[in-house]
Design an enzyme around this catalytic site. Structure first.
Site, PDB file in Angstrom:
ATOM      1  N   ASP A  36      13.035 -64.986  12.710  1.00 11.15           N
ATOM      2  CA  ASP A  36      14.173 -65.552  13.577  1.00 11.15           C
ATOM      3  C   ASP A  36      14.301 -67.094  12.996  1.00 11.15           C
ATOM      4  OD1 ASP A  36      14.748 -66.616  16.833  1.00 11.15           O
ATOM      5  OD2 ASP A  36      14.654 -64.645  16.716  1.00 11.15           O
ATOM      6  N   PRO A  85       1.407 -75.634  22.722  1.00 10.85           N
ATOM      7  CA  PRO A  85      -0.290 -75.317  23.071  1.00 10.85           C
ATOM      8  C   PRO A  85      -0.721 -74.003  23.328  1.00 10.85           C
ATOM      9  CG  PRO A  85       0.762 -77.181  24.521  1.00 10.85           C
ATOM     10  CD  PRO A  85       1.920 -76.385  23.516  1.00 10.85           C
ATOM     11  N   HIS A 126      14.553 -70.527  19.751  1.00 12.33           N
ATOM     12  CA  HIS A 126      14.594 -69.043  19.897  1.00 12.33           C
ATOM     13  C   HIS A 126      13.489 -68.395  19.600  1.00 12.33           C
ATOM     14  CE1 HIS A 126      16.779 -65.316  19.250  1.00 12.33           C
ATOM     15  NE2 HIS A 126      17.107 -65.373  20.256  1.00 12.33           N
ATOM     16  N   SER A 182      17.831 -60.805  23.230  1.00 16.96           N
ATOM     17  CA  SER A 182      16.793 -61.347  22.431  1.00 16.96           C
ATOM     18  C   SER A 182      15.378 -60.999  23.052  1.00 16.96           C
ATOM     19  CB  SER A 182      17.343 -62.890  22.202  1.00 16.96           C
ATOM     20  OG  SER A 182      17.843 -62.757  20.806  1.00 16.96           O
TER      21      SER A 182
END
Length: 388
Positions: free
Chosen positions: A139, A146, A179, A342
């Site tokens: 990707d 975190p 993304h 996605s």
């Protein structure tokens, strides 16, 4: 929604070597001009047949790239079709270098941007995993977060997989920056113990090409076994058939790897690749109990999962857009909601990985159980319903 013609113009302005091709009216795609990809085993035959037209040959980590002479004005789609064979049975693995896109956006489909949201609880497993599971994510890369920034798997690849947030230096977050980070978070919500193996194949604008995907697949094979591969990207091809080069590369991962890919966001049944490949689990998006209006569908779709207003980890970034009605639309504090196939795909990939880890199953066995059409609810043209 954004104006799609304007989006296409911006894409072509940014990728000056790209061109729209439309051999069949109403079925366009975008390819790199003067580039064809060839499986190494077929390269000697192909090079001999196109010797008069190619300018250079490059070995690109598991694939041969032929750059044709621009002055020759070769139609790469027609050439690929003739070389591979005009009939149903292809003799040589040759394809144009087709552009691929992340799927909240595609230039002929809906355009959706991430929206800042309140913190999402960090994933945690109820019980220790019974085995280690690796999920590869091809990707835009990964940014620190975190949820995983202290994990050894992230430290091992932090620099090489780092996302590019503002490639054009316009002080705004690139359209699909974050993304990959978002998708990794969706996987971890369903498989908290998974080791993510990230490869950057898309830019922050959400655009890459088949060559980048092929390089990454070759690299994955060298780095050891992968249980699940998530591909929240894809494309339409010039002839609506799969790229034989990409099909071979995915098959080379072996039968032990489950490949999951998004079905695409064009709201139609035109096959979207690589999701429509037979060995790949194609995932459509649901909005509640129904198909999300933007989601592709069809005989080639295997499963569906929630894909509207999905919440996950994201970037920290404050763009220059002003607040509206008390809300700053581009001030991200590490979390977002986003819509698209996605984000349905990594939910399925994560469930498979989570079952494999918690029950000490192979990824294939876990996928067979989660995607069992006999025991699970199914929807026409959307496949098995997962995660609702």
């Amino acid at each position: 929604m954004f104006d799609q013609e304007a989006r296409l113009e911006r894409l072509l302005a940014r990728h000056t070597d790209a061109a729209v091709v439309e051999p069949v009216a109403g079925r366009p795609t975008v390819v790199r001009r003067d580039q064809i990809l060839v499986a190494p085993v077929d390269a000697p035959i192909v090079e001999d047949r196109v010797r008069r037209w190619y300018d250079s040959v490059h070995d690109e980590d598991g694939v041969r790239l032929l750059r044709l002479r621009p002055r020759a004005r070769v139609d790469v789609c027609e050439l690929s079709s003739r070389l591979s064979g005009d009939g149903r049975h292809r003799r040589l693995a040759v394809s144009p270098n087709t552009l691929v896109y992340g799927q909240p956006m595609w230039w002929s489909g809906p355009a959706d941007r991430p929206r800042p949201t309140d913190p999402v609880p960090a994933p945690s497993a109820a019980l220790p995993p019974r085995r280690d599971v690796t999920v590869a994510v091809l990707d835009t890369g990964l940014s620190p977060h975190p949820w995983y920034e202290t994990a050894d798997w992230y430290r091992e690849q932090r620099d090489e997989a780092a996302e590019v947030l503002d490639a054009d230096l316009d002080f705004e977050l690139d359209a699909q920056a974050g993304h990959g980070t978002f998708i990794a978070g969706v996987v971890l919500q369903h498989a908290p113990s998974a080791r993510i193996r990230a490869r950057r194949v898309l830019g922050g604008d959400g655009v890459g090409d088949e060559l980048a995907v092929l390089r990454a697949l070759s690299g994955l094979r060298r780095c050891g076994p992968v249980d699940v591969l998530n591909l929240s990207l894809g494309c339409f091809t010039f002839d609506d058939r799969p790229s034989p080069v990409l099909a071979r590369a995915i098959a080379a991962l072996g039968r032990g790897t489950v490949v999951v890919a998004c079905a695409g966001n064009a709201a139609g049944d035109r096959p979207f690749w690589p999701a429509a490949l037979k060995p790949v689990v194609a995932v459509a998006a649901l909005d509640g109990e129904d198909r999300a209006w933007f989601s592709n569908y069809g005989w080639w779709v295997d499963a569906c999962a929630p894909g509207v207003d999905v919440a996950s980890c994201h970037l920290r970034f404050d763009g220059r857009r002003p607040p509206a009605n008390g809300v700053d639309p581009d001030a991200f504090e590490g979390y977002a909601t986003w819509s698209g196939t996605s984000f349905a795909a990594p939910a399925v990939a994560g469930m498979i990985a989570g079952a494999a880890a918690s029950e000490d199953l192979t990824a294939v066995a876990a996928a067979d159980r989660i995607l069992d059409p006999v025991k699970c609810r199914t929807l026409p043209d959307l496949g098995v319903v997962v995660g609702t």
